[in-house]
Design an enzyme around this catalytic site. Structure first.
Site, PDB file in Angstrom:
ATOM      1  CG  HIS A  18      -1.827   1.103   1.387  1.00  8.51           C
ATOM      2  ND1 HIS A  18      -1.838   1.922   2.489  1.00  8.51           N
ATOM      3  CD2 HIS A  18      -2.804   1.553   0.566  1.00  8.51           C
ATOM      4  CE1 HIS A  18      -2.806   2.820   2.354  1.00  8.51           C
ATOM      5  NE2 HIS A  18      -3.401   2.622   1.193  1.00  8.51           N
ATOM      6  CG  HIS A  60      -3.009   9.273   0.312  1.00  7.19           C
ATOM      7  ND1 HIS A  60      -3.648   9.998   1.306  1.00  7.19           N
ATOM      8  CD2 HIS A  60      -3.818   8.224   0.045  1.00  7.19           C
ATOM      9  CE1 HIS A  60      -4.780   9.409   1.621  1.00  7.19           C
ATOM     10  NE2 HIS A  60      -4.917   8.326   0.877  1.00  7.19           N
TER      11      HIS A  60
HETATM   12  O1  G3P Z   1      -5.993   0.897  -2.517  1.00  3.76           O
HETATM   13  C1  G3P Z   1      -7.010   1.394  -1.743  1.00  3.76           C
HETATM   14  C2  G3P Z   1      -6.626   2.340  -0.664  1.00  3.76           C
HETATM   15  O2  G3P Z   1      -5.372   2.882  -0.936  1.00  3.76           O
HETATM   16  C3  G3P Z   1      -7.646   3.408  -0.547  1.00  3.76           C
HETATM   17  O3  G3P Z   1      -7.437   4.286   0.528  1.00  3.76           O
HETATM   18  O4  G3P Z   1      -6.798   6.481   1.422  1.00  3.76           O
HETATM   19  O5  G3P Z   1      -5.110   4.690   1.252  1.00  3.76           O
HETATM   20  O6  G3P Z   1      -5.906   5.814  -0.789  1.00  3.76           O
HETATM   21  P1  G3P Z   1      -6.261   5.359   0.608  1.00  3.76           P
HETATM   22 CA    CA Z   2      -4.701   4.644  -2.367  1.00  4.49          CA
END
Ligand code: G3P
Ligand code: CA
Length: 255
Positions: A18, A60
């Protein structure tokens, strides 16, 4: 398979890092890509936004305040939106020092640079982050990733994903969900050629995974960082798990 570059015999879910291996390196940087490879991730998730001069970059948040030294470099623009900066301006920012002194000097990468870093070593899961802020961004991402193997594009904005599917019908697409997708939403996704249904892990159970599979799609889920949650989620039969801690997930899956 949608994730052709790293096809391999496999039991259990794919491991998706992630924002890169973001527990151990600064998120959405090449260092986080490298750490994901060290931790044997199958794929890496990133967040795409667009600069004022039209470049696709990985950040992000809506602003640069949390993950860079923008307040030092551009004191009057510390809370300006990402899209207000040119690529040259973003390149002046340190995207690593906030995370650890050892990460000082990391830069915000472009989508192309990040994809090149992974090419042939791990797949890439590209999130269109708040694409309504960047009209047409889905077509630019389509152009950037078309012809690259092992790339999937996803968003919480399903209208934009419908437009993406028209621009790049051959690129695998995912729909993200905050809550549990309804049957109608799953039917809608299947009708639009979606390959991945990616809800928050709190709503995932074996029944949902079966509902998704019955429509010919796969289930991925985010963001699973605690070993107990990893075990429970793996037991539902999901196809992929998105985690800040790929090495921990590998250990849980092996146990
Ligand atoms: O891949 C899904 C996840 O990344 C969504 O939440 O806030 O981490 O972008 P966020
Ligand atoms: Ca994401």
């Amino acid at each position: 398979s949608a994730l052709a570059d790293t096809d391999r015999p496999r039991s259990g879910p794919e491991v998706v890092a992630h924002r890169g291996a973001s527990a151990d390196a600064p998120e959405n940087t090449l260092a986080a890509a490298d750490e994901a490879l060290v931790q044997r991730a199958d794929a890496v998730e990133v967040d795409v936004q667009r600069t004022a001069d039209g470049h696709l970059v990985l950040v992000h948040d809506a602003t640069l305040a949390r993950t860079t030294d923008v307040a030092r470099v551009f004191p009057t623009r510390a809370l300006a939106p990402v899209g207000a900066f040119t690529l040259a301006e973003l390149r002046r920012l340190d995207a690593g020092s906030w995370f650890s002194p050892a990460s000082a000097g990391e830069r915000i990468p472009t989508l192309g640079e990040f994809a090149d870093r992974l090419r042939g070593r791990a797949d890439l899961l590209v999130e269109l982050k708040d694409p309504a802020r960047y009209p047409g961004v889905e077509k630019e991402v389509a152009y950037e990733v078309d012809g690259r193997r092992g790339v999937v594009v996803q968003s919480f904005d399903h209208d934009v994903m419908r437009s993406f599917a028209e621009a790049a019908p051959d690129v695998p697409a995912g729909w993200l969900f905050d809550g549990r997708p309804t049957a109608a939403q799953l039917d809608d996704a299947a009708a639009h050629g979606v390959t991945q249904i990616n809800p928050s892990f709190e709503v995932v159970d074996a029944a949902l995974v079966a509902e998704v599979a019955a429509r010919g799609m796969q289930t991925g889920t985010y963001t699973v960082d605690a070993p107990d949650d990893m075990r429970r989620i793996a037991d539902t039969g999901v196809d992929r798990i998105i985690t800040d801690r790929p090495a921990v997930l590998r250990t849980v899956l092996a146990g």
